[in-house]
Design an enzyme around this catalytic site. Sequence first.
Site, mmCIF file in Angstrom:
data_model
loop_
_atom_site.group_PDB
_atom_site.id
_atom_site.type_symbol
_atom_site.label_atom_id
_atom_site.label_comp_id
_atom_site.label_asym_id
_atom_site.label_seq_id
_atom_site.Cartn_x
_atom_site.Cartn_y
_atom_site.Cartn_z
ATOM 1 C CD GLU A 12 -9.095 0.708 0.117
ATOM 2 O OE1 GLU A 12 -9.762 1.520 -0.557
ATOM 3 O OE2 GLU A 12 -7.918 0.904 0.437
ATOM 4 C CB THR A 34 -8.068 -0.180 -7.274
ATOM 5 O OG1 THR A 34 -7.358 1.033 -7.034
ATOM 6 C CG2 THR A 34 -7.445 -1.281 -6.443
HETATM 7 N N1 HSE Z 1 -2.883 -3.750 -2.708
HETATM 8 C C1 HSE Z 1 -3.828 -3.041 -3.492
HETATM 9 C C2 HSE Z 1 -3.579 -3.343 -4.960
HETATM 10 C C3 HSE Z 1 -3.660 -1.571 -3.238
HETATM 11 O O1 HSE Z 1 -2.430 -3.251 -5.374
HETATM 12 O O2 HSE Z 1 -4.525 -3.694 -5.671
HETATM 13 C C4 HSE Z 1 -4.578 -0.712 -4.050
HETATM 14 O O3 HSE Z 1 -4.303 0.652 -3.706
#
Ligand code: HSE
Length: 306
Positions: A128, A180
Amino acid sequence: MNQIKVLAPATVANVVCGFDCLGFAIAEPNDEMTVRVISEKEVRIINHDHYNLPTDARKNVAGAALFALLEKAGADHGFEVEIKKNIKPGSGIGSSAASAGGAVVAANRLLNDRFSPLELVDLAMDGEKIASGERHADNVAPCIYGGFTLVRSLNPIDVVALEFPPMFVTVLHPQIEIVTAVARQMLPVQVPLKDAIRQWSNVGALVAALSKGDYDLIARSLEDFLIEPVRKTLIPHFDRVKLESKCAGALGGGISGSGPSIFMLSETEEIAAKVEGAMREVYKNSGIEFFTYVSKINTGGVKFID
Ligand code: HSE
């Protein structure tokens, strides 16, 4: 047995108020992955899709997670993984988590389930990190466990599997990409205490509401004072989608992970279908291509097939 095939589910992280800690898995879509043992001490990636994801295993989400697992196992062999991604990268429904989670669950079975699901979450986070720049488990935990999960701590890793009542999820996926890592960089480093209080009150209430099956409290708790106000600027027509979805009967929802997908939870499949119609109505003249779908909540996480 030297090869295993799995389906790794899409996931919705954050669940509005629980940034980086809450998440749930959805029944569709799933990535299809086959992992096999190879005698060479390396990881080979074979992609069966058109997303052009890295085949250099150190730069590939599934590859990095498998390297972490091989190292922890002290293995004297490697793995080859074939991946058919049905979860589009950058869609906000846990595409990277599915690659990482599916890879470690399949590989672990080939090692006679040496590691616990909790350890697998920890290993999958190494994958990840390639996608988001940081270790976060709110997608990989529900991908591996299924259902709703809360990540209480990353170090040491601590995951709570939550109880939840019957619900359906509607997803709107505008065909724009949000990276992200970029969507994380735009977030505030510090937040006002009064907002933090409102936020953790909602997380606590949402967890209680899920376990009691209190739909009204679920609806009231799906509020985000910290992340949504910043990130919604990346998603065209976000406020209207949310408003119209709630008018159509949704309990509530918001940005799925870091977006651009928007998710809504509903009590029944019929309501979820109405919500889908409302979302389509908002987006139909937007000039942006989009997909919508209704899904059940996945239970059980990554599934073995064949
Ligand atoms: N918690 C993470 C974010 C999830 O919101 O950046 C990314 O899929």
